[in-house]
Design a protein around this motif. Structure first.
Motif, PDB file in Angstrom:
ATOM      1  N   TYR A  22       8.855  -0.685   2.758  1.00  0.00           N
ATOM      2  CA  TYR A  22       8.862  -1.017   4.199  1.00  0.00           C
ATOM      3  C   TYR A  22       9.627   0.030   4.987  1.00  0.00           C
ATOM      4  CZ  TYR A  22      13.778  -2.259   4.529  1.00  0.00           C
ATOM      5  OH  TYR A  22      15.143  -2.179   4.565  1.00  0.00           O
ATOM      6  N   LYS A  23      10.590   0.677   4.321  1.00  0.00           N
ATOM      7  CA  LYS A  23      11.467   1.620   5.001  1.00  0.00           C
ATOM      8  C   LYS A  23      10.689   2.828   5.528  1.00  0.00           C
ATOM      9  CE  LYS A  23      15.710   1.681   6.142  1.00  0.00           C
ATOM     10  NZ  LYS A  23      15.851   1.343   7.549  1.00  0.00           N
ATOM     11  N   VAL A  24       9.635   3.202   4.826  1.00  0.00           N
ATOM     12  CA  VAL A  24       8.785   4.300   5.279  1.00  0.00           C
ATOM     13  C   VAL A  24       8.190   3.953   6.640  1.00  0.00           C
ATOM     14  CG1 VAL A  24       6.761   5.664   4.736  1.00  0.00           C
ATOM     15  CG2 VAL A  24       8.139   4.705   2.888  1.00  0.00           C
ATOM     16  N   GLY A  67       5.689  -1.320  14.750  1.00  0.00           N
ATOM     17  CA  GLY A  67       4.937  -2.362  14.054  1.00  0.00           C
ATOM     18  C   GLY A  67       3.557  -1.919  13.590  1.00  0.00           C
ATOM     19  N   LYS A  68       3.207  -0.654  13.841  1.00  0.00           N
ATOM     20  CA  LYS A  68       1.841  -0.203  13.519  1.00  0.00           C
ATOM     21  C   LYS A  68       1.791   0.859  12.414  1.00  0.00           C
ATOM     22  CE  LYS A  68      -0.282  -2.313  17.014  1.00  0.00           C
ATOM     23  NZ  LYS A  68      -0.666  -3.698  16.731  1.00  0.00           N
ATOM     24  N   ALA A  69       2.928   1.253  11.862  1.00  0.00           N
ATOM     25  CA  ALA A  69       2.906   2.355  10.895  1.00  0.00           C
ATOM     26  C   ALA A  69       2.044   2.026   9.683  1.00  0.00           C
ATOM     27  CB  ALA A  69       4.329   2.706  10.459  1.00  0.00           C
ATOM     28  N   ARG A 116       0.827  -1.215   0.000  1.00  0.00           N
ATOM     29  CA  ARG A 116       0.000   0.000   0.000  1.00  0.00           C
ATOM     30  C   ARG A 116       0.857   1.258   0.000  1.00  0.00           C
ATOM     31  NH1 ARG A 116      -5.424  -0.900   1.897  1.00  0.00           N
ATOM     32  NH2 ARG A 116      -5.645   1.356   1.975  1.00  0.00           N
ATOM     33  N   VAL A 117       2.033   1.164   0.613  1.00  0.00           N
ATOM     34  CA  VAL A 117       2.945   2.316   0.672  1.00  0.00           C
ATOM     35  C   VAL A 117       3.412   2.678  -0.740  1.00  0.00           C
ATOM     36  CG1 VAL A 117       5.169   3.155   1.512  1.00  0.00           C
ATOM     37  CG2 VAL A 117       3.736   1.714   2.995  1.00  0.00           C
ATOM     38  N   ALA A 118       3.885   1.669  -1.470  1.00  0.00           N
ATOM     39  CA  ALA A 118       4.377   1.923  -2.828  1.00  0.00           C
ATOM     40  C   ALA A 118       3.253   2.489  -3.690  1.00  0.00           C
ATOM     41  CB  ALA A 118       4.928   0.632  -3.443  1.00  0.00           C
ATOM     42  N   VAL A 119       2.067   1.919  -3.544  1.00  0.00           N
ATOM     43  CA  VAL A 119       0.920   2.382  -4.334  1.00  0.00           C
ATOM     44  C   VAL A 119       0.613   3.847  -4.024  1.00  0.00           C
ATOM     45  CG1 VAL A 119      -1.585   2.112  -4.618  1.00  0.00           C
ATOM     46  CG2 VAL A 119      -0.094   0.098  -4.659  1.00  0.00           C
ATOM     47  N   GLN A 120       0.539   4.161  -2.733  1.00  0.00           N
ATOM     48  CA  GLN A 120       0.200   5.531  -2.333  1.00  0.00           C
ATOM     49  C   GLN A 120       1.236   6.538  -2.856  1.00  0.00           C
ATOM     50  OE1 GLN A 120      -2.596   6.675   0.060  1.00  0.00           O
ATOM     51  NE2 GLN A 120      -1.984   8.265  -1.388  1.00  0.00           N
ATOM     52  N   HIS A 121       2.506   6.214  -2.714  1.00  0.00           N
ATOM     53  CA  HIS A 121       3.546   7.168  -3.113  1.00  0.00           C
ATOM     54  C   HIS A 121       3.573   7.358  -4.628  1.00  0.00           C
ATOM     55  CE1 HIS A 121       5.975   7.029   0.893  1.00  0.00           C
ATOM     56  NE2 HIS A 121       4.670   6.967   1.087  1.00  0.00           N
ATOM     57  N   LYS A 122       3.419   6.262  -5.368  1.00  0.00           N
ATOM     58  CA  LYS A 122       3.441   6.395  -6.828  1.00  0.00           C
ATOM     59  C   LYS A 122       2.208   7.153  -7.320  1.00  0.00           C
ATOM     60  CE  LYS A 122       6.321   2.270  -7.291  1.00  0.00           C
ATOM     61  NZ  LYS A 122       7.582   2.786  -7.789  1.00  0.00           N
ATOM     62  N   GLN A 123       1.099   6.967  -6.614  1.00  0.00           N
ATOM     63  CA  GLN A 123      -0.103   7.753  -6.969  1.00  0.00           C
ATOM     64  C   GLN A 123       0.124   9.231  -6.658  1.00  0.00           C
ATOM     65  OE1 GLN A 123      -3.256   5.782  -4.821  1.00  0.00           O
ATOM     66  NE2 GLN A 123      -3.670   4.348  -6.503  1.00  0.00           N
ATOM     67  N   LEU A 143       8.740   5.880  10.031  1.00  0.00           N
ATOM     68  CA  LEU A 143       7.632   6.512  10.753  1.00  0.00           C
ATOM     69  C   LEU A 143       7.636   6.073  12.220  1.00  0.00           C
ATOM     70  CD1 LEU A 143       4.817   6.190   8.061  1.00  0.00           C
ATOM     71  CD2 LEU A 143       5.693   8.347   9.008  1.00  0.00           C
ATOM     72  N   GLU A 144       8.011   4.813  12.453  1.00  0.00           N
ATOM     73  CA  GLU A 144       8.070   4.317  13.829  1.00  0.00           C
ATOM     74  C   GLU A 144       9.254   4.936  14.565  1.00  0.00           C
ATOM     75  OE1 GLU A 144       7.780   0.019  13.368  1.00  0.00           O
ATOM     76  OE2 GLU A 144       5.947   0.318  12.186  1.00  0.00           O
ATOM     77  N   GLY A 145      10.398   5.032  13.894  1.00  0.00           N
ATOM     78  CA  GLY A 145      11.561   5.677  14.509  1.00  0.00           C
ATOM     79  C   GLY A 145      11.291   7.142  14.816  1.00  0.00           C
ATOM     80  N   LEU A 146      10.502   7.780  13.983  1.00  0.00           N
ATOM     81  CA  LEU A 146      10.162   9.190  14.189  1.00  0.00           C
ATOM     82  C   LEU A 146       9.105   9.375  15.273  1.00  0.00           C
ATOM     83  CD1 LEU A 146       9.982  10.346  10.432  1.00  0.00           C
ATOM     84  CD2 LEU A 146      11.692  11.070  12.109  1.00  0.00           C
ATOM     85  N   GLY A 147       8.580   8.284  15.787  1.00  0.00           N
ATOM     86  CA  GLY A 147       7.563   8.372  16.826  1.00  0.00           C
ATOM     87  C   GLY A 147       6.208   8.765  16.270  1.00  0.00           C
ATOM     88  N   LEU A 148       6.027   8.624  14.957  1.00  0.00           N
ATOM     89  CA  LEU A 148       4.749   9.000  14.349  1.00  0.00           C
ATOM     90  C   LEU A 148       3.790   7.805  14.289  1.00  0.00           C
ATOM     91  CD1 LEU A 148       6.100  11.374  11.559  1.00  0.00           C
ATOM     92  CD2 LEU A 148       5.025  12.007  13.734  1.00  0.00           C
ATOM     93  N   ALA A 149       4.288   6.645  14.688  1.00  0.00           N
ATOM     94  CA  ALA A 149       3.443   5.452  14.803  1.00  0.00           C
ATOM     95  C   ALA A 149       4.059   4.555  15.856  1.00  0.00           C
ATOM     96  CB  ALA A 149       3.373   4.714  13.459  1.00  0.00           C
ATOM     97  N   GLU A 150       3.218   3.698  16.482  1.00  0.00           N
ATOM     98  CA  GLU A 150       3.743   2.691  17.408  1.00  0.00           C
ATOM     99  C   GLU A 150       4.586   1.698  16.620  1.00  0.00           C
ATOM    100  OE1 GLU A 150       3.245   2.459  20.669  1.00  0.00           O
ATOM    101  OE2 GLU A 150       1.836   4.140  20.802  1.00  0.00           O
TER     102      GLU A 150
END
Ligand SMILES: [Zn+2]
Lengths: 388, 175
Positions: free
Chosen positions: A291-293, A306-308, A167-174, A297-304
């Motif tokens: 997956y790196k996003v 495993g939950k990004a 879904r990440v790749a799809v969203q970014h390419k869109q 996002l988890e390292g940035l504290g923007l998601a728990e």
């Protein structure tokens, strides 16, 4: 901290392409010229130049900073090339920030350039020298190994499936379909396209990866008193952070990017941000792989941890969501000329926060954004927080 | 800004433009030969491999045992000079099935690079550091059968063929 306020006041970029006709110097100049024009400055107004560009091995040129200097406008100016691998594009604005914040200079030009196509036939092979020459290179490692290995660790540690990560790749390419400089913008791409793309290094497939690219981006930074004179819409650099984890990458737990967390904490503290998930409106985490996003996002504290991925599944990360992620289209969509790709994220936040992002403009008049890049042998984190 | 600009600079070329000679280019191959000193820590590691032993090094101050050996402890910056053998068995911490070589040639039988957490090195610490993690390849296994957590053991070259290199271990295989 006794530092001066620093604003981004101009930005320019070239198209990101698989192979540019222009030389690295020419790409640098095109981006620099655009950035100057965008805020109606000339080279005479620039007091120092910061150059960001990744390995010399791509170009086969020793001392790339010096090689690029004329295109970057460095002649007779204080000039330094910064290089922290993939983290360079977000480190260069940090370097520029302390040039200005310290009081040394009032106006600084940042240029990040990458031309990966010169390495023949494929830039991938240039990366072999990032592995330890004695303990790793005899195994003939491929750069994809470390990402595939890391992605597998991340997926397995948290039980995340490839379908959701796609879904990440799809969203970014869109998102990139609305970026005029994008290489891989695709409005109609689907999760199945990603899952059916060639398996390169399982679990990494072709469309999980950003492309090798050529391109350049330039940014102009100014001290507060100059910025207020030149623009009614300065975008401030409110926080910066950078941090390094162990270079013994196999000694790290690859499921979590601690180096991003440490860099982010430094930046949040400086920006006075206590609840990043509420206070950050747009995120441009580094996305060379989908997956790196999530990792970042988890390292940035923007998601728990495993939950990004939930941010993508529930629409939070979409351009019209509560916290758009990579509205630019990111590296997966716009392209990945390494150092330039990182600085592109700074340019995107600049345009988004000023309401000038055109078809990509996210709604709701965002006030604060975060950009992050990552590099070296996967262990450097660089973070910049911007606000208006 | 991006909204106002109609034409962004940058001329896109294709592989065809090269093949058809539509543009000028210069081709060159660089020659670069090196002889790298192994140094003290890795020198001891390689000498151990030649004897069929995987060496770690222990920090006398914070007591971590790490592989490969190094002369300074990254955690406490104290010297590390007590070389200790770890086991040649361990656990697959993570792996990939790779269908592309280092120079981007396609292969049908995947290589299986893995991070192997060796037995006898310090276990997962509170900071989630795998002190005994090394990169190597897996062999004698159906690619689809490999799992994170699989127990493996080193398969060594015959002693007479070892030369003090990471390739003295051919690969790790499941046990
Ligand atoms: Zn220690």
């Amino acid at each position: 901290m006794g530092m001066r306020k620093v604003a981004v006041i101009g930005a320019g970029m070239t198209k990101f392409v698989r192979r540019a006709q222009e030389t690295p110097k020419e790409l640098s100049w095109e981006a620099a010229r655009m950035a100057l024009e965008s805020c109606e400055l000339t080279m005479d107004d620039i007091q120092a130049v910061c150059m960001g560009t990744a390995p010399d091995a791509f170009d086969g040129v020793h001392m790339k900073g010096e090689y690029l200097s004329d295109g970057a406008g460095a002649w007779r100016k204080p000039y330094l090339r910064a290089f922290v691998g993939g983290g360079t594009g977000v480190f260069t604005p940090i370097q520029g920030w302390y040039h200005v914040a310290s009081g040394l200079f009032d106006v600084v030009l940042l240029v990040c350039e990458e031309k990966m196509s010169s390495f023949y036939p494929h830039a991938q092979a240039a990366f072999v020298t990032i592995f330890d020459h004695t303990t790793e290179r005899p195994l003939k490692p491929n750069l994809l190994w470390i990402f595939a290995i890391e992605m597998n660790r991340y997926m397995t540690a948290y039980g995340i499936n490839k379908k959701d990560i796609a879904r990440v790749a799809v969203q970014h390419k869109q998102n990139a379909a609305n970026h005029p400089c994008a290489m891989l913008g695709e409005a109609d791409i689907t999760v199945d396209d990603v899952l059916n793309s060639e398996v390169l290094a399982w679990p990494v497939q072709r469309l999980d990866v950003s492309p090798v690219s050529d391109g350049a981006v330039a940014i102009i930074l100014a001290a507060e008193h100059v910025a207020r004179r030149l623009t009614s819409k300065p975008v401030w650099i409110e926080g910066v952070g950078w941090n390094l984890d162990t270079a013994y990458w196999t000694n790290r737990d690859l499921a979590y990017p601690r180096y991003v967390e440490y860099a982010a904490r430094q930046a949040y503290e400086m920006a006075g941000i206590q609840e990043p998930r509420k206070e950050i409106h747009i995120a441009e985490p580094y996305d060379p792989f989908d997956y790196k996003v999530l990792h970042h996002l988890e390292g940035l504290g923007l998601a728990e941890r495993g939950k990004a991925v939930d941010l993508y599944l529930n629409g939070t990360a979409a351009p019209d969501g509560d916290m758009p992620v990579c509205p630019s289209g990111g590296l997966l969509g716009v392209g990945n000329p390494i150092a330039a790709a990182g600085l592109m994220k700074i340019a995107e936040l600049f345009w988004q926060l000023r309401g000038e992002a055109g078809a990509r403009q996210v709604p709701g008049s965002p006030k604060k954004g975060i950009a992050q890049a990552w590099g070296d042998l996967m262990q450097v984190g660089t973070v910049v927080i911007m606000g208006r | 800004m991006t909204a106002r600009i109609k034409n962004f600079p940058g001329v896109s070329l294709s592989e065809k433009d090269f093949e058809e000679g539509k543009i000028l280019f210069v081709h060159d191959e660089l020659k670069a030969d090196y002889a790298w000193d192994t140094g003290i820590g890795i020198g001891a590691y390689l000498a151990g491999l030649k004897r069929g032993v995987i060496l770690g090094v222990r920090c006398g101050h914070c007591r971590k045992i790490v592989v490969p050996p190094r002369t300074v402890c990254e955690w406490c910056f104290h010297p590390m000079d007590e070389y200790v053998p770890v086991k040649d068995t361990g656990m697959v911490n993570t792996f990939s099935l790779c269908y592309v070589t280092w120079d981007v040639k396609r292969i049908t039988e995947p290589e299986i690079p893995a991070v192997i957490a060796l037995d006898g090195a310090s276990a997962l610490s509170e900071t989630s550091v795998i002190m005994g993690g090394i990169m190597h390849k897996l062999g004698e296994v159906e690619p689809k059968q490999v799992k994170i957590g699989t127990r493996v053991q080193a398969v060594w070259k015959p002693e007479s063929e070892r030369e003090g290199a990471i390739t003295d271990i051919l690969y790790f295989k499941p046990i």
